[in-house]
Write a protein that holds these residues in place. Structure first.
Motif, PDB file in Angstrom:
ATOM      1  N   LEU A 196      -5.603   2.222  -0.561  1.00  0.00           N
ATOM      2  CA  LEU A 196      -6.093   2.130   0.789  1.00  0.00           C
ATOM      3  C   LEU A 196      -5.586   2.653   2.048  1.00  0.00           C
ATOM      4  O   LEU A 196      -3.617   2.223   1.694  1.00  0.00           O
ATOM      5  CB  LEU A 196      -6.128   0.800   1.411  1.00  0.00           C
ATOM      6  CG  LEU A 196      -7.406   0.029   0.356  1.00  0.00           C
ATOM      7  CD1 LEU A 196      -8.243  -1.942   0.668  1.00  0.00           C
ATOM      8  CD2 LEU A 196      -9.138   0.520   0.869  1.00  0.00           C
ATOM      9  N   HIS A 197      -5.777   3.691   2.433  1.00  0.00           N
ATOM     10  CA  HIS A 197      -5.049   4.128   3.224  1.00  0.00           C
ATOM     11  C   HIS A 197      -6.393   5.484   4.235  1.00  0.00           C
ATOM     12  O   HIS A 197      -7.377   5.885   3.446  1.00  0.00           O
ATOM     13  CB  HIS A 197      -4.046   5.415   2.375  1.00  0.00           C
ATOM     14  CG  HIS A 197      -4.092   6.014   1.561  1.00  0.00           C
ATOM     15  ND1 HIS A 197      -3.846   5.303   0.452  1.00  0.00           N
ATOM     16  CD2 HIS A 197      -4.554   7.169   1.997  1.00  0.00           C
ATOM     17  CE1 HIS A 197      -3.703   6.778  -0.462  1.00  0.00           C
ATOM     18  NE2 HIS A 197      -4.924   7.267   0.034  1.00  0.00           N
ATOM     19  N   ALA A 198      -5.753   5.638   5.086  1.00  0.00           N
ATOM     20  CA  ALA A 198      -6.264   7.026   5.428  1.00  0.00           C
ATOM     21  C   ALA A 198      -5.615   7.681   5.290  1.00  0.00           C
ATOM     22  O   ALA A 198      -4.516   8.101   5.532  1.00  0.00           O
ATOM     23  CB  ALA A 198      -6.590   6.144   7.433  1.00  0.00           C
ATOM     24  N   GLY A 199      -6.169   9.445   5.285  1.00  0.00           N
ATOM     25  CA  GLY A 199      -5.688  10.694   4.850  1.00  0.00           C
ATOM     26  C   GLY A 199      -5.051  10.272   3.869  1.00  0.00           C
ATOM     27  O   GLY A 199      -6.129   9.708   2.620  1.00  0.00           O
ATOM     28  N   THR A 200      -4.396  11.433   3.472  1.00  0.00           N
ATOM     29  CA  THR A 200      -4.433  11.480   1.403  1.00  0.00           C
ATOM     30  C   THR A 200      -2.411  12.158   1.330  1.00  0.00           C
ATOM     31  O   THR A 200      -1.901  10.677   2.579  1.00  0.00           O
ATOM     32  CB  THR A 200      -4.427  13.309   1.553  1.00  0.00           C
ATOM     33  OG1 THR A 200      -3.579  14.291   2.681  1.00  0.00           O
ATOM     34  CG2 THR A 200      -5.759  13.958   1.522  1.00  0.00           C
ATOM     35  N   HIS A 238       0.844   4.231  -3.640  1.00  0.00           N
ATOM     36  CA  HIS A 238       1.001   3.152  -3.239  1.00  0.00           C
ATOM     37  C   HIS A 238       2.401   3.388  -2.229  1.00  0.00           C
ATOM     38  O   HIS A 238       3.090   2.591  -2.045  1.00  0.00           O
ATOM     39  CB  HIS A 238       1.509   1.761  -4.521  1.00  0.00           C
ATOM     40  CG  HIS A 238       0.276   1.893  -4.956  1.00  0.00           C
ATOM     41  ND1 HIS A 238      -0.303   1.172  -4.687  1.00  0.00           N
ATOM     42  CD2 HIS A 238      -0.147   1.177  -6.029  1.00  0.00           C
ATOM     43  CE1 HIS A 238      -1.661   0.086  -4.917  1.00  0.00           C
ATOM     44  NE2 HIS A 238      -1.029   0.661  -6.847  1.00  0.00           N
ATOM     45  N   GLY A 239       3.187   4.328  -2.154  1.00  0.00           N
ATOM     46  CA  GLY A 239       3.656   4.621  -1.012  1.00  0.00           C
ATOM     47  C   GLY A 239       4.553   5.048  -1.477  1.00  0.00           C
ATOM     48  O   GLY A 239       6.031   5.676  -0.507  1.00  0.00           O
ATOM     49  N   TRP A 240       5.556   5.060  -2.608  1.00  0.00           N
ATOM     50  CA  TRP A 240       6.914   6.682  -2.734  1.00  0.00           C
ATOM     51  C   TRP A 240       6.901   7.261  -1.711  1.00  0.00           C
ATOM     52  O   TRP A 240       6.285   8.543  -1.877  1.00  0.00           O
ATOM     53  CB  TRP A 240       6.249   6.607  -4.175  1.00  0.00           C
ATOM     54  CG  TRP A 240       7.704   7.631  -4.626  1.00  0.00           C
ATOM     55  CD1 TRP A 240       8.841   6.994  -5.835  1.00  0.00           C
ATOM     56  CD2 TRP A 240       8.298   9.046  -4.874  1.00  0.00           C
ATOM     57  NE1 TRP A 240      10.114   8.099  -5.606  1.00  0.00           N
ATOM     58  CE2 TRP A 240       9.153   9.018  -5.475  1.00  0.00           C
ATOM     59  CE3 TRP A 240       7.202   9.971  -4.049  1.00  0.00           C
ATOM     60  CZ2 TRP A 240      10.272  10.147  -5.495  1.00  0.00           C
ATOM     61  CZ3 TRP A 240       8.449  11.474  -3.885  1.00  0.00           C
ATOM     62  CH2 TRP A 240       9.286  11.200  -4.904  1.00  0.00           C
ATOM     63  N   PRO A 241       7.930   7.723  -1.672  1.00  0.00           N
ATOM     64  CA  PRO A 241       9.227   7.053  -2.305  1.00  0.00           C
ATOM     65  C   PRO A 241       9.338   5.281  -1.819  1.00  0.00           C
ATOM     66  O   PRO A 241      10.519   4.434  -1.710  1.00  0.00           O
ATOM     67  CB  PRO A 241      10.382   7.632  -1.465  1.00  0.00           C
ATOM     68  CG  PRO A 241      10.234   8.660  -0.753  1.00  0.00           C
ATOM     69  CD  PRO A 241       8.467   8.660  -0.783  1.00  0.00           C
ATOM     70  N   LYS A 283       2.719   3.137   4.426  1.00  0.00           N
ATOM     71  CA  LYS A 283       3.295   2.983   2.837  1.00  0.00           C
ATOM     72  C   LYS A 283       4.500   4.805   3.883  1.00  0.00           C
ATOM     73  O   LYS A 283       3.900   4.611   4.653  1.00  0.00           O
ATOM     74  CB  LYS A 283       2.344   4.047   2.262  1.00  0.00           C
ATOM     75  CG  LYS A 283       1.410   2.216   1.813  1.00  0.00           C
ATOM     76  CD  LYS A 283       0.633   3.032   0.813  1.00  0.00           C
ATOM     77  CE  LYS A 283      -1.100   3.370   0.791  1.00  0.00           C
ATOM     78  NZ  LYS A 283      -2.028   3.183   0.165  1.00  0.00           N
ATOM     79  N   TRP A 284       5.033   5.024   2.385  1.00  0.00           N
ATOM     80  CA  TRP A 284       5.288   6.518   3.253  1.00  0.00           C
ATOM     81  C   TRP A 284       6.239   6.647   4.678  1.00  0.00           C
ATOM     82  O   TRP A 284       6.604   7.610   5.369  1.00  0.00           O
ATOM     83  CB  TRP A 284       3.850   7.751   2.988  1.00  0.00           C
ATOM     84  CG  TRP A 284       3.718   7.503   2.154  1.00  0.00           C
ATOM     85  CD1 TRP A 284       3.983   7.819   0.559  1.00  0.00           C
ATOM     86  CD2 TRP A 284       2.107   7.269   2.277  1.00  0.00           C
ATOM     87  NE1 TRP A 284       2.725   7.745  -0.418  1.00  0.00           N
ATOM     88  CE2 TRP A 284       1.746   7.556   0.407  1.00  0.00           C
ATOM     89  CE3 TRP A 284       0.904   7.413   2.648  1.00  0.00           C
ATOM     90  CZ2 TRP A 284       0.521   6.982   0.017  1.00  0.00           C
ATOM     91  CZ3 TRP A 284      -0.577   6.983   2.514  1.00  0.00           C
ATOM     92  CH2 TRP A 284      -0.791   7.181   1.406  1.00  0.00           C
ATOM     93  N   VAL A 285       7.065   5.874   4.684  1.00  0.00           N
ATOM     94  CA  VAL A 285       7.936   5.476   6.166  1.00  0.00           C
ATOM     95  C   VAL A 285       8.697   6.032   5.863  1.00  0.00           C
ATOM     96  O   VAL A 285       9.457   6.658   5.042  1.00  0.00           O
ATOM     97  CB  VAL A 285       7.928   3.452   5.694  1.00  0.00           C
ATOM     98  CG1 VAL A 285       9.419   3.385   5.145  1.00  0.00           C
ATOM     99  CG2 VAL A 285       8.543   3.766   7.385  1.00  0.00           C
TER     100      VAL A 285
END
Ligand SMILES: Nc1nc2c(c(=O)[nH]1)N[C@H]1C(S)=C(S)[C@@H](COP(=O)(O)O)O[C@H]1N2
Ligand SMILES: [Mo]
Length: 229
Positions: free
Chosen positions: A26-30, A141-144, A159-161
């Motif tokens: 789940l996320h907004a955007g790509t 899921h947020g890599w890295p 994610k993707w912090v």
């Protein structure tokens, strides 16, 4: 038999949640394309001196492992997620915050943000994770790197912090600006904003949720991005 309800799970499943063994995306955007050679992690705002960490510098920090449950505001929960990464506390050891810093705005790729009290980030299990259940995080899921905050709804686990900004006052992040709760405690079902200006966004939880989603869709269109949600 992959879904069970809170009745059977007693105290471990927060109210209104349904247990799943799958792991929804789940996320907004790509899903962003991330290049580790140019990736950096920025520590800024109310700190004594700003810091920028490269990917090798981040990986060199002490390794932390923690197993925790996920509770998504859209009502799914997933138990026993084994995370590997770096604890928030160990990142805090790299610099000094100013005494007036009480909140953190977490920054991720594509302008995603989420807000939390600093105190909450110092709890056990709060970490920047690069592995889940024995494997590297997948890009979706947020890599890295993603934040994990086990005791709050999962939208706080960016994610993707890419950085953390220290603030004296709370400042609503991405979903919070569109109507999700400023704090988001799943045990108290703090799903939606309850400050006076937000009452009336929907009579029922479903209305409210639809309103938030249409606001997000509109905002994403204005920004020229599509949303998977
Ligand atoms: N960067 C970023 N992080 C994000 C989001 C997002 O839109 N962008 N959505 C949040 C929401 S609403 C949820 S439920 C979780 C979902 O994480 P998952 O896709 O790994 O299950 O990511 C959170 N982190
Ligand atoms: Mo979510």
């Amino acid at each position: 038999m992959s879904e069970r309800t809170s009745r059977e799970w007693g105290d471990r499943l927060p109210p209104g949640q349904i247990l799943t063994e799958k792991w929804p995306v789940l996320h907004a955007g790509t899903v962003p394309h991330v290049d580790l050679d140019t990736w950096d992690f920025r520590i800024f705002g109310l700190v004594e001196e700003e810091r920028v960490l490269t990917w090798p510098e981040f990986l060199a920090l002490p390794k932390y492992e923690y197993t925790s449950d996920i509770h998504c505001v859209t009502t799914w929960s997933r138990f026993d997620n084994h995370w590997e990464g770096v604890s928030f506390r160990d990142v805090m050891n790299l610099f000094r915050v100013r005494p007036e810093a009480k909140y953190v705005l977490v920054h991720a790729e594509q302008g995603y943000t989420t807000n939390l009290p600093l105190e909450d980030l110092l709890q056990d299990g709060v970490m920047f994770a690069y592995r889940h259940d024995g494997r590297d995080l997948t890009p979706e899921h947020g890599w890295p790197l993603r934040l994990v905050v086990p005791h709050l709804y999962f939208w706080k686990s960016a994610k993707w912090v890419r950085g953390i900004e220290f603030l004296a006052e709370d400042r609503p992040g991405f979903w919070e600006q569109y109507g999700y709760h400023l704090y988001g405690d799943p045990w108290q079902e703090q799903r939606y904003r309850d400050d006076p200006e937000w009452l009336g966004a929907g009579r029922t939880t479903d209305d409210y949720y639809r309103t938030i989603r249409s606001r997000v869709r509109r905002a994403m269109q204005e920004r020229g991005t599509t949303t998977d949600r």
